[in-house]
Design a protein around this motif. Sequence first.
Motif, PDB file in Angstrom:
ATOM      1  N   ALA A  74      36.764 -30.193  14.735  1.00  0.00           N
ATOM      2  CA  ALA A  74      37.784 -29.224  15.133  1.00  0.00           C
ATOM      3  C   ALA A  74      37.621 -28.972  16.626  1.00  0.00           C
ATOM      4  O   ALA A  74      36.564 -28.510  17.063  1.00  0.00           O
ATOM      5  N   THR A  75      38.646 -29.299  17.392  1.00  0.00           N
ATOM      6  CA  THR A  75      38.602 -29.082  18.835  1.00  0.00           C
ATOM      7  C   THR A  75      38.779 -27.593  19.110  1.00  0.00           C
ATOM      8  O   THR A  75      39.732 -26.970  18.636  1.00  0.00           O
ATOM      9  N   LEU A  76      37.853 -27.035  19.882  1.00  0.00           N
ATOM     10  CA  LEU A  76      37.858 -25.610  20.171  1.00  0.00           C
ATOM     11  C   LEU A  76      38.520 -25.284  21.500  1.00  0.00           C
ATOM     12  O   LEU A  76      39.252 -24.304  21.615  1.00  0.00           O
ATOM     13  N   ILE A  77      38.210 -26.098  22.512  1.00  0.00           N
ATOM     14  CA  ILE A  77      38.704 -25.795  23.852  1.00  0.00           C
ATOM     15  C   ILE A  77      38.653 -27.054  24.701  1.00  0.00           C
ATOM     16  O   ILE A  77      37.831 -27.936  24.454  1.00  0.00           O
ATOM     17  N   PHE A  78      39.546 -27.116  25.666  1.00  0.00           N
ATOM     18  CA  PHE A  78      39.543 -28.190  26.650  1.00  0.00           C
ATOM     19  C   PHE A  78      39.193 -27.607  28.007  1.00  0.00           C
ATOM     20  O   PHE A  78      39.507 -26.452  28.295  1.00  0.00           O
TER      21      PHE A  78
ATOM     22  N   ALA B  98      37.215 -15.389  29.514  1.00  0.00           N
ATOM     23  CA  ALA B  98      37.094 -16.465  28.518  1.00  0.00           C
ATOM     24  C   ALA B  98      37.212 -15.896  27.105  1.00  0.00           C
ATOM     25  O   ALA B  98      37.901 -16.463  26.251  1.00  0.00           O
ATOM     26  N   MET B  99      36.566 -14.767  26.863  1.00  0.00           N
ATOM     27  CA  MET B  99      36.629 -14.128  25.546  1.00  0.00           C
ATOM     28  C   MET B  99      38.050 -13.673  25.220  1.00  0.00           C
ATOM     29  O   MET B  99      38.535 -13.856  24.101  1.00  0.00           O
TER      30      MET B  99
ATOM     31  N   GLU C 299      43.014 -14.426  22.022  1.00  0.00           N
ATOM     32  CA  GLU C 299      44.452 -14.711  21.975  1.00  0.00           C
ATOM     33  C   GLU C 299      44.711 -15.986  21.172  1.00  0.00           C
ATOM     34  O   GLU C 299      45.610 -16.043  20.336  1.00  0.00           O
ATOM     35  N   ARG C 300      43.896 -16.996  21.425  1.00  0.00           N
ATOM     36  CA  ARG C 300      44.041 -18.258  20.693  1.00  0.00           C
ATOM     37  C   ARG C 300      43.761 -18.068  19.202  1.00  0.00           C
ATOM     38  O   ARG C 300      44.432 -18.646  18.347  1.00  0.00           O
TER      39      ARG C 300
END
Length: 197
Positions: free
Chosen positions: A74-78, A138-139, A144-145
């Motif tokens: 599962a991709t979390l962030i780029f 970042a948090m 939001e995501r």
Amino acid sequence: MNEQSTALEQLKKVVFQVTKLSDEEWSAFAACWHWVEYKRKTILTSAGEVERYLYFVVDGVQRAYYLGDRKRDATLIFSYTGSMSGIIDSFQLQQPSRYYLETLTASQLLRLSFADFDRLLATYPALERWGRIGTAAAMSGLMERYIELMTFSAEEKFRILLTRSPHVLQLIPHKYLASYLGLDPTTFSKLLASVRL
């Protein structure tokens, strides 16, 4: 001006958007960043390792991802040019990471060790402020995501991605974008063909 000097100027712009540093603070901070280059598909941090570095992306694309029991990731962030990168919770807490960080493309980065990060933040209140505000931002983005993933339809998530970061369609393989949005690749492809902004 060499590559590292140019990269430090890019980093300076990003840092100064959060907080202004004195010449002394900036000099001390800049002296601790080191140039590194990695090939495509290089694992920078593995699950179970403690993240030792904070990165600034000079060029390239990276992703943080979680690998589940069934080997489904599962991709979390780029992260990409002009952004910070690393497994931030592992880095700041100095605890083993639950995630992987890999380069999706050849990448040129500046990196800062935890020892230098910790010393600089303890020495310079303006850098401590930068670290605190950066972590809070970042948090906020992650929260939001999380809301988007939990409450928005597939099309809504896709539209938000296109509105917020349209350039990623050319930068990042679509299978990773689908994973990032929590969609299967077939649904992502259908949305790609049908949704227009």
